[in-house]
Design a protein around this motif. Structure first.
Motif, PDB file in Angstrom:
ATOM      1  N   ASP A  20      27.350  46.561  32.749  1.00 29.60           N
ATOM      2  CA  ASP A  20      26.330  46.402  31.720  1.00 29.60           C
ATOM      3  C   ASP A  20      26.535  47.415  30.585  1.00 29.60           C
ATOM      4  OD1 ASP A  20      23.917  45.121  30.747  1.00 29.60           O
ATOM      5  OD2 ASP A  20      22.906  47.004  31.218  1.00 29.60           O
ATOM      6  N   GLY A  21      26.963  48.623  30.934  1.00 32.02           N
ATOM      7  CA  GLY A  21      27.210  49.645  29.928  1.00 32.02           C
ATOM      8  C   GLY A  21      28.495  49.442  29.146  1.00 32.02           C
ATOM      9  N   GLU A  22      29.402  48.624  29.656  1.00 29.87           N
ATOM     10  CA  GLU A  22      30.697  48.397  29.013  1.00 29.87           C
ATOM     11  C   GLU A  22      30.716  47.193  28.079  1.00 29.87           C
ATOM     12  OE1 GLU A  22      33.757  50.210  29.369  1.00 29.87           O
ATOM     13  OE2 GLU A  22      32.283  51.658  30.083  1.00 29.87           O
ATOM     14  N   LEU A  23      29.862  46.216  28.348  1.00 28.61           N
ATOM     15  CA  LEU A  23      29.906  44.961  27.581  1.00 28.61           C
ATOM     16  C   LEU A  23      29.333  45.117  26.183  1.00 28.61           C
ATOM     17  CD1 LEU A  23      28.819  42.384  30.309  1.00 28.61           C
ATOM     18  CD2 LEU A  23      31.137  42.884  29.494  1.00 28.61           C
ATOM     19  N   GLU A  24      30.031  44.558  25.213  1.00 27.91           N
ATOM     20  CA  GLU A  24      29.539  44.527  23.835  1.00 27.91           C
ATOM     21  C   GLU A  24      28.542  43.392  23.646  1.00 27.91           C
ATOM     22  OE1 GLU A  24      32.957  44.149  21.309  1.00 27.91           O
ATOM     23  OE2 GLU A  24      33.595  46.204  21.684  1.00 27.91           O
ATOM     24  N   THR A  25      28.704  42.334  24.408  1.00 31.19           N
ATOM     25  CA  THR A  25      27.822  41.170  24.291  1.00 31.19           C
ATOM     26  C   THR A  25      26.807  41.176  25.423  1.00 31.19           C
ATOM     27  OG1 THR A  25      29.422  39.859  25.530  1.00 31.19           O
ATOM     28  CG2 THR A  25      29.532  39.720  23.154  1.00 31.19           C
ATOM     29  N   ASN A  26      25.649  40.612  25.149  1.00 28.96           N
ATOM     30  CA  ASN A  26      24.612  40.488  26.169  1.00 28.96           C
ATOM     31  C   ASN A  26      24.785  39.120  26.808  1.00 28.96           C
ATOM     32  OD1 ASN A  26      22.360  40.762  27.741  1.00 28.96           O
ATOM     33  ND2 ASN A  26      20.909  40.443  26.077  1.00 28.96           N
ATOM     34  N   ILE A  27      25.358  39.097  28.004  1.00 31.52           N
ATOM     35  CA  ILE A  27      25.698  37.823  28.641  1.00 31.52           C
ATOM     36  C   ILE A  27      25.289  37.846  30.109  1.00 31.52           C
ATOM     37  CG2 ILE A  27      28.045  38.498  29.247  1.00 31.52           C
ATOM     38  CD1 ILE A  27      28.835  35.608  28.326  1.00 31.52           C
ATOM     39  N   ASP A  28      24.791  36.730  30.593  1.00 29.68           N
ATOM     40  CA  ASP A  28      24.446  36.573  32.000  1.00 29.68           C
ATOM     41  C   ASP A  28      25.702  36.092  32.730  1.00 29.68           C
ATOM     42  OD1 ASP A  28      23.431  35.906  34.488  1.00 29.68           O
ATOM     43  OD2 ASP A  28      22.421  34.102  33.775  1.00 29.68           O
ATOM     44  N   PRO A  29      26.270  36.915  33.618  1.00 30.85           N
ATOM     45  CA  PRO A  29      27.518  36.527  34.288  1.00 30.85           C
ATOM     46  C   PRO A  29      27.440  35.205  35.047  1.00 30.85           C
ATOM     47  CG  PRO A  29      27.043  38.835  34.691  1.00 30.85           C
ATOM     48  CD  PRO A  29      25.836  38.247  34.011  1.00 30.85           C
ATOM     49  N   LEU A  30      26.302  34.900  35.643  1.00 32.43           N
ATOM     50  CA  LEU A  30      26.209  33.669  36.426  1.00 32.43           C
ATOM     51  C   LEU A  30      26.134  32.416  35.563  1.00 32.43           C
ATOM     52  CD1 LEU A  30      23.857  34.631  39.373  1.00 32.43           C
ATOM     53  CD2 LEU A  30      26.298  34.198  39.432  1.00 32.43           C
ATOM     54  N   ASN A  31      25.559  32.530  34.391  1.00 36.01           N
ATOM     55  CA  ASN A  31      25.359  31.339  33.565  1.00 36.01           C
ATOM     56  C   ASN A  31      26.117  31.373  32.245  1.00 36.01           C
ATOM     57  OD1 ASN A  31      23.449  30.107  35.374  1.00 36.01           O
ATOM     58  ND2 ASN A  31      22.047  31.719  34.760  1.00 36.01           N
ATOM     59  N   GLY A  32      26.571  32.538  31.823  1.00 28.60           N
ATOM     60  CA  GLY A  32      27.170  32.647  30.515  1.00 28.60           C
ATOM     61  C   GLY A  32      28.675  32.798  30.471  1.00 28.60           C
ATOM     62  N   LEU A  33      29.307  32.982  31.611  1.00 30.69           N
ATOM     63  CA  LEU A  33      30.761  33.156  31.631  1.00 30.69           C
ATOM     64  C   LEU A  33      31.453  31.856  32.018  1.00 30.69           C
ATOM     65  CD1 LEU A  33      31.172  36.563  33.530  1.00 30.69           C
ATOM     66  CD2 LEU A  33      31.294  36.150  31.065  1.00 30.69           C
ATOM     67  N   PRO A  34      32.637  31.614  31.457  1.00 32.05           N
ATOM     68  CA  PRO A  34      33.420  30.473  31.940  1.00 32.05           C
ATOM     69  C   PRO A  34      33.708  30.652  33.438  1.00 32.05           C
ATOM     70  CG  PRO A  34      34.409  31.427  29.964  1.00 32.05           C
ATOM     71  CD  PRO A  34      33.323  32.357  30.411  1.00 32.05           C
ATOM     72  N   ASN A  35      33.755  29.550  34.182  1.00 30.04           N
ATOM     73  CA  ASN A  35      33.949  29.628  35.635  1.00 30.04           C
ATOM     74  C   ASN A  35      35.156  30.464  36.032  1.00 30.04           C
ATOM     75  OD1 ASN A  35      31.715  28.128  36.338  1.00 30.04           O
ATOM     76  ND2 ASN A  35      32.820  26.200  36.278  1.00 30.04           N
ATOM     77  N   CYS A  36      36.294  30.268  35.368  1.00 29.28           N
ATOM     78  CA  CYS A  36      37.503  30.986  35.766  1.00 29.28           C
ATOM     79  C   CYS A  36      37.367  32.487  35.508  1.00 29.28           C
ATOM     80  CB  CYS A  36      38.736  30.429  35.073  1.00 29.28           C
ATOM     81  SG  CYS A  36      38.549  30.210  33.307  1.00 29.28           S
ATOM     82  N   LEU A  37      36.677  32.889  34.458  1.00 28.58           N
ATOM     83  CA  LEU A  37      36.476  34.314  34.197  1.00 28.58           C
ATOM     84  C   LEU A  37      35.499  34.901  35.202  1.00 28.58           C
ATOM     85  CD1 LEU A  37      37.074  36.742  32.422  1.00 28.58           C
ATOM     86  CD2 LEU A  37      35.267  35.979  30.864  1.00 28.58           C
ATOM     87  N   ARG A  38      34.445  34.168  35.518  1.00 24.84           N
ATOM     88  CA  ARG A  38      33.440  34.647  36.471  1.00 24.84           C
ATOM     89  C   ARG A  38      34.008  34.757  37.890  1.00 24.84           C
ATOM     90  NH1 ARG A  38      30.165  30.612  36.408  1.00 24.84           N
ATOM     91  NH2 ARG A  38      30.547  29.865  38.495  1.00 24.84           N
ATOM     92  N   ARG A  39      34.859  33.818  38.278  1.00 23.51           N
ATOM     93  CA  ARG A  39      35.357  33.784  39.653  1.00 23.51           C
ATOM     94  C   ARG A  39      36.607  34.624  39.896  1.00 23.51           C
ATOM     95  NH1 ARG A  39      34.660  27.303  40.466  1.00 23.51           N
ATOM     96  NH2 ARG A  39      32.396  27.311  40.574  1.00 23.51           N
ATOM     97  N   CYS A  40      37.516  34.685  38.909  1.00 19.04           N
ATOM     98  CA  CYS A  40      38.782  35.388  39.180  1.00 19.04           C
ATOM     99  C   CYS A  40      39.268  36.278  38.046  1.00 19.04           C
ATOM    100  CB  CYS A  40      39.876  34.402  39.570  1.00 19.04           C
ATOM    101  SG  CYS A  40      40.244  33.190  38.294  1.00 19.04           S
ATOM    102  N   GLY A  41      38.535  36.337  36.945  1.00 19.03           N
ATOM    103  CA  GLY A  41      38.906  37.239  35.873  1.00 19.03           C
ATOM    104  C   GLY A  41      39.893  36.695  34.866  1.00 19.03           C
ATOM    105  N   LEU A  42      40.191  35.408  34.935  1.00 17.16           N
ATOM    106  CA  LEU A  42      41.118  34.810  33.976  1.00 17.16           C
ATOM    107  C   LEU A  42      40.322  34.150  32.850  1.00 17.16           C
ATOM    108  CD1 LEU A  42      43.695  33.214  36.420  1.00 17.16           C
ATOM    109  CD2 LEU A  42      43.905  35.351  35.151  1.00 17.16           C
ATOM    110  N   ALA A  43      40.592  34.576  31.624  1.00 15.14           N
ATOM    111  CA  ALA A  43      39.868  34.036  30.476  1.00 15.14           C
ATOM    112  C   ALA A  43      40.580  32.805  29.934  1.00 15.14           C
ATOM    113  CB  ALA A  43      39.757  35.095  29.391  1.00 15.14           C
TER     114      ALA A  43
END
Length: 106
Positions: A20-43
């Motif tokens: 939370d302290g590192e992110l520049e954007t305010n994003i909900d990881p469960l609903n706001g990230l693409p599946n591949c980024l949320r699950r394995c870190g690939l953007a």
């Protein structure tokens, strides 16, 4: 369940606070990230997050999994749980450009 292990487990509070302290954007990881980024870190190539945020998410995923593995090993061997920390690692090469998936010719 990957969502629990990475994002909703109460034991990850230390790691989530760091993220939370590192992110520049305010994003909900469960609903706001693409599946591949949320699950394995690939953007994906069309990910709109800043590179800094993508790298922080990758470090977060690495740290959560690394800690879980060390904690499991400690419990199996009757040792105290390890200290929680964010390893200073670069998970993926930041200089790589995001690439679009292309079909491989038959």
């Amino acid at each position: 369940d990957t969502n629990h292990r990475l994002w909703t487990c109460p034991d990850n509070e230390f790691f989530l606070n760091w993220l939370d302290g590192e992110l520049e954007t305010n994003i909900d990881p469960l609903n706001g990230l693409p599946n591949c980024l949320r699950r394995c870190g690939l953007a994906p190539h069309d990910c709109q997050l800043p590179t800094k945020d993508i790298l922080a998410i990758q470090r977060y995923i690495y740290a959560v999994n690394e800690y879980a593995n060390r904690a499991r090993h400690a419990v199996l061997h009757g040792n105290p749980l390890p200290e929680k920390s964010i390893p200073d690692v670069m998970v993926f090469q930041a200089a790589w450009k995001r690439v679009r998936s292309q079909a491989i010719p038959a």
